[in-house]
Design a protein around this motif. Sequence first.
Motif, PDB file in Angstrom:
ATOM      1  N   GLU A  20       0.807  -1.218   0.000  1.00 16.06           N
ATOM      2  CA  GLU A  20       0.000   0.000   0.000  1.00 16.06           C
ATOM      3  C   GLU A  20       0.844   1.273   0.000  1.00 16.06           C
ATOM      4  O   GLU A  20       0.308   2.356  -0.163  1.00 16.06           O
ATOM      5  N   THR A  69      -3.490  -3.710  -6.192  1.00 12.85           N
ATOM      6  CA  THR A  69      -4.641  -3.844  -5.289  1.00 12.85           C
ATOM      7  C   THR A  69      -5.567  -4.954  -5.794  1.00 12.85           C
ATOM      8  O   THR A  69      -5.416  -5.425  -6.916  1.00 12.85           O
ATOM      9  N   ALA A  75     -14.689  -7.549  -3.877  1.00 10.74           N
ATOM     10  CA  ALA A  75     -14.804  -7.082  -2.487  1.00 10.74           C
ATOM     11  C   ALA A  75     -15.695  -7.977  -1.615  1.00 10.74           C
ATOM     12  O   ALA A  75     -15.341  -8.266  -0.475  1.00 10.74           O
ATOM     13  N   LYS A  79     -14.513  -9.405   2.090  1.00 11.52           N
ATOM     14  CA  LYS A  79     -15.219  -8.947   3.286  1.00 11.52           C
ATOM     15  C   LYS A  79     -15.478 -10.104   4.232  1.00 11.52           C
ATOM     16  O   LYS A  79     -15.552  -9.933   5.432  1.00 11.52           O
ATOM     17  N   SER A  84     -12.848  -4.593   6.571  1.00  9.76           N
ATOM     18  CA  SER A  84     -12.608  -3.624   5.501  1.00  9.76           C
ATOM     19  C   SER A  84     -11.638  -2.536   5.961  1.00  9.76           C
ATOM     20  O   SER A  84     -11.743  -2.048   7.078  1.00  9.76           O
ATOM     21  N   PRO A  85     -10.690  -2.164   5.113  1.00 12.09           N
ATOM     22  CA  PRO A  85      -9.730  -1.127   5.526  1.00 12.09           C
ATOM     23  C   PRO A  85     -10.420   0.191   5.825  1.00 12.09           C
ATOM     24  O   PRO A  85      -9.986   0.955   6.670  1.00 12.09           O
TER      25      PRO A  85
ATOM     26  N   ILE B  17      -4.052 -10.524  -0.328  1.00 16.07           N
ATOM     27  CA  ILE B  17      -4.351  -9.752   0.895  1.00 16.07           C
ATOM     28  C   ILE B  17      -3.970 -10.493   2.173  1.00 16.07           C
ATOM     29  O   ILE B  17      -3.844  -9.883   3.226  1.00 16.07           O
TER      30      ILE B  17
ATOM     31  N   TYR C 127      -8.492  -3.582  -1.910  1.00 20.07           N
ATOM     32  CA  TYR C 127      -7.600  -3.861  -0.801  1.00 20.07           C
ATOM     33  C   TYR C 127      -6.166  -3.956  -1.318  1.00 20.07           C
ATOM     34  O   TYR C 127      -5.933  -4.414  -2.431  1.00 20.07           O
ATOM     35  N   SER C 128      -5.234  -3.538  -0.463  1.00 18.98           N
ATOM     36  CA  SER C 128      -3.846  -3.749  -0.811  1.00 18.98           C
ATOM     37  C   SER C 128      -3.230  -4.608   0.285  1.00 18.98           C
ATOM     38  O   SER C 128      -3.943  -5.226   1.062  1.00 18.98           O
ATOM     39  N   ARG C 129      -1.926  -4.652   0.318  1.00 18.48           N
ATOM     40  CA  ARG C 129      -1.295  -5.440   1.365  1.00 18.48           C
ATOM     41  C   ARG C 129      -0.247  -4.591   2.068  1.00 18.48           C
ATOM     42  O   ARG C 129       0.207  -3.578   1.545  1.00 18.48           O
ATOM     43  N   GLN C 168      -7.089  -4.303  10.911  1.00 20.75           N
ATOM     44  CA  GLN C 168      -7.660  -5.122   9.849  1.00 20.75           C
ATOM     45  C   GLN C 168      -7.012  -6.489   9.733  1.00 20.75           C
ATOM     46  O   GLN C 168      -7.066  -7.128   8.705  1.00 20.75           O
TER      47      GLN C 168
END
Lengths: 195, 195, 254
Positions: A20, A69, A75, A79, A84-85, B17, C127-129, C168
Amino acid sequence: MLNEMEMKAIIEGLLFISGEEGIDEKQIADVLEIDIVMVKELLSNLIEQYRSETRGMQIVELAGVYQLTTKQEHAPYFKRLINSPNSATLSQAALETLAIVAYKQPITRAEIEEIRGVKSERPIQSLVSKVLVKEVGRVEGTGRAILYGTTNDFLDHFGLKSLRELPPLPEKEDDTALEEADLFFQRLQENLVEN
Amino acid sequence: MLNEMEMKAIIEGLLFISGEEGIDEKQIADVLEIDIVMVKELLSNLIEQYRSETRGMQIVELAGVYQLTTKQEHAPYFKRLINSPNSATLSQAALETLAIVAYKQPITRAEIEEIRGVKSERPIQSLVSKVLVKEVGRVEGTGRAILYGTTNDFLDHFGLKSLRELPPLPEKEDDTALEEADLFFQRLQENLVEN
Amino acid sequence: MDIYNVKLDAFEGPLDLLLHLITKAEVDIYDIPLAKITDQYMNYIHTMQILELDVASEYLVMAATLLAIKSKMLLPKQEEELFNDEHDFVEEEDPREELMNRLIEYRRYKGAAETLKEKEKERGLIYSRTPSDLSPYVEEVKQEPQKINASIYDMIDAFNQLLKRKQQKIPRKTKINREDFPIEKRMEEIIEQLNQMNGKTSFYQLFHYQERGQLIVTFLAVLELMKAQKIICKQNNNFSDISVCRWEEETFVK
């Protein structure tokens, strides 16, 4: 000399480890010892490849860096596995304050409060602690009020490449008419003075 | 019902993830709502696909847990990334560790690892080698673990006169909404009891 | 009026409340019927006080401003015109103008906040990591202090990322509980409950759940439903139980 396939594989690995935080073109160029033009080409090539295949990830440009990503349409599956971020989304107060900072930066707390019509210390603090807003300077003169601006995290949080990608601020509607009238008056007065 | 391609894409996203913790067959089966046999087949299929293409990542299995990792042969490029003058010289790991040391000093490695949730020997070493962090003492008693603190170079580098000038640390979460709701409830209940 | 429309924290301040009243009354922001809007505004403040909520000083300042504008507009025009005779070109200034400009300006940013909220929602779907720990790749030869490309904010930022990451972490089954109780679901349940009870229930009856988190979700769901004009809350007098009704036209006819 590496061939194109190998270079793309290394870029993929670099994107992966950067997570990220992302990675920019210059960093990739340094690592591969190639020029930016070539990096751009390889990147767009790789992005296209990801797009055309049925993949679990995509390459996106966020806040000036490239990131690997997951895809929006997947999603629902994630989930089930992960919180969720952005599950802690921003409050209305924080969003309004952030919108004002984003479009009017650099801006002081007093100016924000004037627009919102309410005290805004708490939302500003909350935005600062979330690193969406930061101090970018001080007003010169007495008081030296803090000037706020948005951060790179802000861009990332809203999926923006840069501030230029901010959607245009809603118009003031009839404003154009007023401005034109003002302009007309101004010209008229100038003419009157000249004569 | 999802087709095989789509399921593989979702598995790829799940591996992505899950990061260093990885993911097991049961978790994948739960998310996709398919049986373990099918998961095994899809996984070996995906692993094979990764192997046959020139990719920047590989899927590795360790004790039933699957993980997406970079490739050994790309290590020289990651080294270049971290040592390139252009990239953020301090890794995320180092920055996190530095923040913890700065705000919680004196602190032991074990305490840092407890906060970060991961082994932190390397980032500590890297900070020590950059003269941002140093040994400031030892814990009394058995073991005599090293206590770390920040250096004068740390203050210099971040333009601080003293540690007291460190900005406040971000809060955990914005609890304002919850607090307000609580307050409302309290009042409501007080009122209801009165009658 | 014995119906107290409980709005609580649904508003972000006096300007937000005024905008809501103007939108609800379907009037032109450039020609606000000030008497009507002022009355509604005062009524709202009154309700907040009845519910013993702290009325922020900004709301009271705005109340005073509205009353001042209202009285200014009631000033007999003719007298003014007498004095203004010789200044035909001086345009009569509308006492509402300043307020109007503030409302328009505020509305623009409120709109922008809406757009941001949409973008936030979309972004929340990808989402990323966590970046890999690159320290194994650091060459540990350098002992000299060196130039470092990081500011204090990078450090705070890193710490923030750490907090986010901890939040998370992949849940160990039990953690999913909170997800099982989203506001949207609770909102549907409340509507369902109202439908089963002929459109009316007691506020207190909605809170039959025990856990604190669930109580709060229910409360937030009630707020959301009021804001969306799906339900209305009524209280006949101070401290009596609040009843919750489906939002229907006849609610007002009574």
